[in-house]
Design an enzyme around this catalytic site. Structure first.
Site, PDB file in Angstrom:
ATOM      1  CD  GLU A  47     -10.193  -4.965   4.908  1.00 30.20           C
ATOM      2  OE1 GLU A  47      -9.709  -6.077   5.240  1.00 30.20           O
ATOM      3  OE2 GLU A  47      -9.494  -3.996   4.572  1.00 30.20           O
ATOM      4  CE  LYS A 124      -7.036  -1.189   5.600  1.00 32.58           C
ATOM      5  NZ  LYS A 124      -7.130  -2.535   4.988  1.00 32.58           N
ATOM      6  CB  CYS A 173      -8.023  -4.738   7.811  1.00 34.79           C
ATOM      7  SG  CYS A 173      -7.006  -6.216   7.676  1.00 34.79           S
TER       8      CYS A 173
HETATM    9  N1  CDT Z   1      -6.725  -5.995   4.678  1.00 37.66           N
HETATM   10  C1  CDT Z   1      -5.632  -5.680   5.400  1.00 37.66           C
HETATM   11  O1  CDT Z   1      -5.433  -4.543   5.798  1.00 37.66           O
HETATM   12  N2  CDT Z   1      -4.745  -6.691   5.605  1.00 37.66           N
HETATM   13  C2  CDT Z   1      -3.482  -6.484   6.216  1.00 37.66           C
HETATM   14  C3  CDT Z   1      -2.529  -7.475   5.632  1.00 37.66           C
HETATM   15  C4  CDT Z   1      -1.230  -6.871   5.477  1.00 37.66           C
HETATM   16  S1  CDT Z   1      -0.200  -7.836   4.473  1.00 37.66           S
HETATM   17  C5  CDT Z   1       0.144  -6.736   3.200  1.00 37.66           C
HETATM   18  C6  CDT Z   1      -3.456  -6.599   7.740  1.00 37.66           C
HETATM   19  O2  CDT Z   1      -2.805  -5.786   8.380  1.00 37.66           O
HETATM   20  O3  CDT Z   1      -4.054  -7.523   8.300  1.00 37.66           O
END
Ligand code: CDT
Length: 320
Positions: A47, A124, A173
């Protein structure tokens, strides 16, 4: 005939705030060349792979954040990646921040055919974090400020990878933690989910305890369950290591339709993992326990689309 796919996941080590796209792209070209040398037919990058994970940095004026976004793909800076893919005859998945010509901002991923054509684009849907500066947090997570919710749904396309046709879908993600997202892909017979992530080693919400070691476990659990329940492969690919003092946990994996981890990164740096995937493995689940046509009961799933937040249940009290 066996359909075998040689799949590469190209984990990337940290990209510092001061580093330009040229640094990231040069590293990606090296990873792609290594993947090609090792016989991979597709390489999956993380990502927001071209820059540091910029949503940790607050910018009052969104216009001043414009430099983090791609305004065209390929651009002068990303062209070397497209050229390398063509030279080596290998497709690639790239996550990046997209700014559209009419000014919309998305956290986006594309699958690019070796000839440079964009085969599939995904924006996303599940944006974590917050939209305003949060003084309680040591580190901001401003995805809700910098991106709109994706407007393309969860598309799947059947397209060539190497010499075979593959049903390709994507998640980005935080999407990996939502079973609904996987199921929408499963309902389109997805065979390969390309999934990039940037996940901090610590939960920066800082309003409750979460055991450090469970951060990676939850990531793997989500991807393994998604693959098993939807009879597909996935490449879950991290940006890892310490970016300007902020640690991302890595642990990229390739998972099969039984939910087994086939390969896992062991460093928090640029690292290629490769797996030889027998796409025929997607059939077992589809014909048996997860034969959706025979076993799904959508008439009982109304709440999934009718409701957003949870509701308190009815209360039972004893008669006597
Ligand atoms: N980039 C991304 O979506 N990261 C999130 C972190 C969440 S913490 C606010 C994840 O779910 O891995």
């Amino acid at each position: 005939m066996t359909r075998r796919l040689v799949l590469a996941a190209a984990q990337m080590g940290p990209i510092q705030k001061a580093e330009g796209r040229d640094v990231a792209v040069a590293r990606m070209v090296r990873l792609l060349e290594t993947a090609a040398r090792r016989g991979a037919e597709v390489v999956v990058f993380p990502e927001l792979a071209l820059t540091t994970f910029f949503p940790r940095w607050y910018e009052e004026d969104l216009g001043r954040a414009d430099h983090w976004y791609e305004h065209a793909l390929p651009s002068n800076e990303t062209a070397p990646l497209f050229e390398a893919a063509k030279r080596h005859g290998i497709g690639f998945h790239l996550g990046y921040a997209e700014k559209t010509p009419d000014g919309h901002r998305f956290n986006t991923a594309v699958y690019v055919h070796p000839n440079g054509e964009i085969v599939l684009k995904y924006r996303k849907v599940h944006l974590p974090g917050h939209s305003e500066y949060d003084p309680q947090r040591h580190v901001q997570h401003l995805e809700k400020r910098y991106f709109e919710v994706g407007n393309l749904g969860f598309p799947v396309v059947r397209a060539p990878i190497g010499d075979k046709q593959v049903n390709i879908g994507m998640l980005i993600c935080n999407d990996r933690r939502w079973p609904e997202a996987w199921r929408v892909l499963g309902l389109q017979q997805v065979e390969l989910v390309m999934l990039g992530y940037n996940t901090p080693s610590l939960n920066m919400e800082n309003r409750g305890f979460e055991a450090h070691h469970l951060r990676v476990a939850h990531s793997h659990l989500s991807i393994q369950a998604g693959c098993y329940q939807n009879s597909c492969f996935a490449a879950g690919v991290a940006k890892a290591g310490t970016e300007d003092g902020n640690e991302l946990f890595g642990h990229s994996i390739i998972v099969n339709p039984q939910g087994e981890i086939m390969a896992m990164a062991t460093s928090w740096d640029d690292e290629l993992i490769i797996a030889d995937c027998d796409l025929g493995m997607c059939e077992l689940g589809r014909r048996t326990i997860f034969d959706f046509a025979r076993h799904r009961r959508p008439e009982a799933y109304g709440r999934i689309t009718a409701q957003v937040g949870s509701e308190a249940p009815a209360v039972w009290t004893p008669k006597a």
